[in-house]
Write an enzyme that holds these catalytic residues in place. Structure first.
Site, PDB file in Angstrom:
ATOM      1  N   ARG A  53       0.840  -1.193   0.000  1.00 43.74           N
ATOM      2  CA  ARG A  53       0.000   0.000   0.000  1.00 43.74           C
ATOM      3  C   ARG A  53       0.876   1.245   0.000  1.00 43.74           C
ATOM      4  O   ARG A  53       2.094   1.162   0.103  1.00 43.74           O
ATOM      5  CB  ARG A  53      -0.948  -0.023   1.205  1.00 43.74           C
ATOM      6  N   ARG A  90      -6.681  -0.512  -7.485  1.00 46.48           N
ATOM      7  CA  ARG A  90      -7.008   0.637  -6.624  1.00 46.48           C
ATOM      8  C   ARG A  90      -7.087   1.880  -7.522  1.00 46.48           C
ATOM      9  O   ARG A  90      -6.106   2.241  -8.172  1.00 46.48           O
ATOM     10  CB  ARG A  90      -5.961   0.818  -5.513  1.00 46.48           C
ATOM     11  N   ASP A 228      -2.120  10.682  -2.702  1.00 45.06           N
ATOM     12  CA  ASP A 228      -2.380   9.589  -3.649  1.00 45.06           C
ATOM     13  C   ASP A 228      -2.554  10.095  -5.066  1.00 45.06           C
ATOM     14  O   ASP A 228      -2.361   9.357  -6.033  1.00 45.06           O
ATOM     15  CB  ASP A 228      -3.613   8.798  -3.211  1.00 45.06           C
ATOM     16  N   LYS A 239      -5.375  10.033   2.264  1.00 41.90           N
ATOM     17  CA  LYS A 239      -6.153   9.212   3.200  1.00 41.90           C
ATOM     18  C   LYS A 239      -7.282  10.011   3.848  1.00 41.90           C
ATOM     19  O   LYS A 239      -7.078  11.150   4.266  1.00 41.90           O
ATOM     20  CB  LYS A 239      -5.207   8.664   4.270  1.00 41.90           C
TER      21      LYS A 239
HETATM   22  O1  MRU Z   1      -4.935   3.194   1.732  1.00 47.75           O
HETATM   23  P1  MRU Z   1      -3.460   3.420   1.837  1.00 47.75           P
HETATM   24  O2  MRU Z   1      -2.859   2.909   3.097  1.00 47.75           O
HETATM   25  O3  MRU Z   1      -2.725   2.951   0.598  1.00 47.75           O
HETATM   26  O4  MRU Z   1      -3.336   5.014   1.863  1.00 47.75           O
HETATM   27  C1  MRU Z   1      -2.067   5.599   1.870  1.00 47.75           C
HETATM   28  C2  MRU Z   1      -2.095   7.072   1.914  1.00 47.75           C
HETATM   29  O5  MRU Z   1      -3.128   7.692   1.914  1.00 47.75           O
HETATM   30  C3  MRU Z   1      -0.777   7.744   1.862  1.00 47.75           C
HETATM   31  O6  MRU Z   1      -0.819   8.952   2.553  1.00 47.75           O
HETATM   32  C4  MRU Z   1      -0.408   8.038   0.399  1.00 47.75           C
HETATM   33  O7  MRU Z   1      -0.525   6.894  -0.390  1.00 47.75           O
HETATM   34  C5  MRU Z   1       0.973   8.578   0.275  1.00 47.75           C
HETATM   35  S1  MRU Z   1       2.173   7.347   0.610  1.00 47.75           S
HETATM   36  C6  MRU Z   1       3.705   8.002   0.371  1.00 47.75           C
END
Ligand code: MRU
Length: 346
Positions: A53, A90, A228, A239
């Site tokens: 992730r 995703r 993301d 997130k």
């Molecule tokens: O659902 P996740 O755990 O993949 O979400 C991750 C995040 O929201 C991170 O902040 C984002 O991917 C940046 S990671 C460098």
């Protein structure tokens, strides 16, 4: 001073006929367990389940997934279909589509060539993290508040949001970090707190609902999160819960930083309104540690991300420098106007 980072989130073992090992992040911090991926279907599943992730790491895993996919393809058309299937794992983290498209852009099924591109994507991310850390180091004032996990476990290197903290450590400067728990999957409690504390950082964990009060109390001097996907106008998908932190930070005059590599920019999407936010299974909200916590018959709304409007972002820290408002122009400049989604290369 060398910094103790967690084990890498993904490792390619062997040559073009090798195997992808994924550190199963759903088991952390209790167990360090690796899942072997010999087929792109397994990579898809590992991404979907969040065993691997974090936007940059998902992209790296997908690039290796394409090396695995090439084994079962006889035509470039089949290879493109395998890429489309991986991208569907995703939808919000644009690094996934970016990496798959970069592999497809090679127009080859030669696994040696594909593996060297995947290794390059991995190495580039490692070095982007390092450069993000150097820029962030000069901007972040401790105590720092962070959300979710945008550290080493989410990237091919030292992280994005956490890279500045690791940079400080490497300069023998200790930083105090507040980490939100990050409901419902607890990436903050399980991953951020774990990776920072084993590196020797002072971490204080809080429930997500306490963050606004903490900011209002004046006890944090900067907020830093990852991303993301960043739209052309600087709106940031990250997130779920990030937007609330940005609002509180703005209200209380605390700088709110986003740290992300250029592969997270999507200039083909003009604003955050165009970002598809992944909805996840209601079970994640209705249960805790596998046990039902909400009464039967209740539904749940479970977006994995939210979108923070650019006007709440103090600066975006990238490997190529620090981007500030007006974001439209500065993002155009730093990305050269190329879309991570559509293009092959950053
Ligand atoms: O659902 P996740 O755990 O993949 O979400 C991750 C995040 O929201 C991170 O902040 C984002 O991917 C940046 S990671 C460098």
């Amino acid at each position: 001073m060398p910094v103790k980072l967690p084990p890498p989130g993904v490792r390619w073992i062997g040559g073009p006929g090798g195997v992808l090992k994924v550190l199963d992040q759903t088991e952390l911090p209790a167990r360090v367990r690796w899942r072997s991926c010999r087929h792109p279907r397994i990579v898809f599943d590992a991404i979907r389940r969040l065993q691997v992730r974090g936007a940059p790491l998902i992209g790296i895993a997908a690039a290796y997934g394409m090396v695995l996919a090439a084994r079962g393809c006889r035509t470039l058309k089949q290879f493109a279909r395998a890429g489309a299937r991986l991208i569907a794992a995703r939808p919000t983290a644009v690094n996934l589509a970016w990496a798959v498209r970069r592999m497809l852009a090679l127009q080859t099924l030669d696994r040696r060539r594909l593996l060297s591109e995947a290794l390059l994507i991995h190495a580039e991310d490692r070095s982007a993290c390092q450069r993000i850390g150097k820029h962030a180091y000069f901007l972040l004032k401790e105590p720092v508040l962070t959300h979710c996990n945008a550290g080493s476990l989410a990237t091919g290197g030292s992280g994005t949001a956490l890279a500045g903290i690791y940079e400080a450590l490497s300069r023998r400067k200790k930083m105090w970090v507040f980490a939100t728990e990050t409901r419902p999957l607890l990436q903050g409690a399980r991953l951020t707190a774990w990776e920072l504390s084993r590196a020797g950082v002072d971490v204080t964990l809080l429930v997500d609902g306490a963050a606004a009060g903490l900011i209002a109390s004046g006890r944090v001097r900067s907020v830093v999160v990852g991303a993301d996907r960043i739209a052309a106008n600087g709106d940031v998908a990250n997130k779920v819960g990030t937007y609330a932190l940005a609002l509180a930070a703005k209200e209380h005059g605390v700088p709110f930083f986003v740290a992300a590599p250029l592969s997270t920019f999507d200039v083909a999407t003009p604003t955050g309104r165009g970002i598809h936010v992944e909805q996840r299974d209601a079970k994640e909200v209705l249960t805790s540690a596998g046990r039902r916590t909400a009464a039967r018959g209740i539904g749940a709304w479970n977006p994995a991300f939210d979108v923070t409007p650019a006007k709440f972002v103090t600066a975006i820290i990238t490997e190529a420098g620090v981007v500030r408002a007006p974001y439209g122009a500065s993002i155009q400049r730093i990305t050269g106007g190329r879309s991570a989604k559509a293009a092959g290369r950053p």
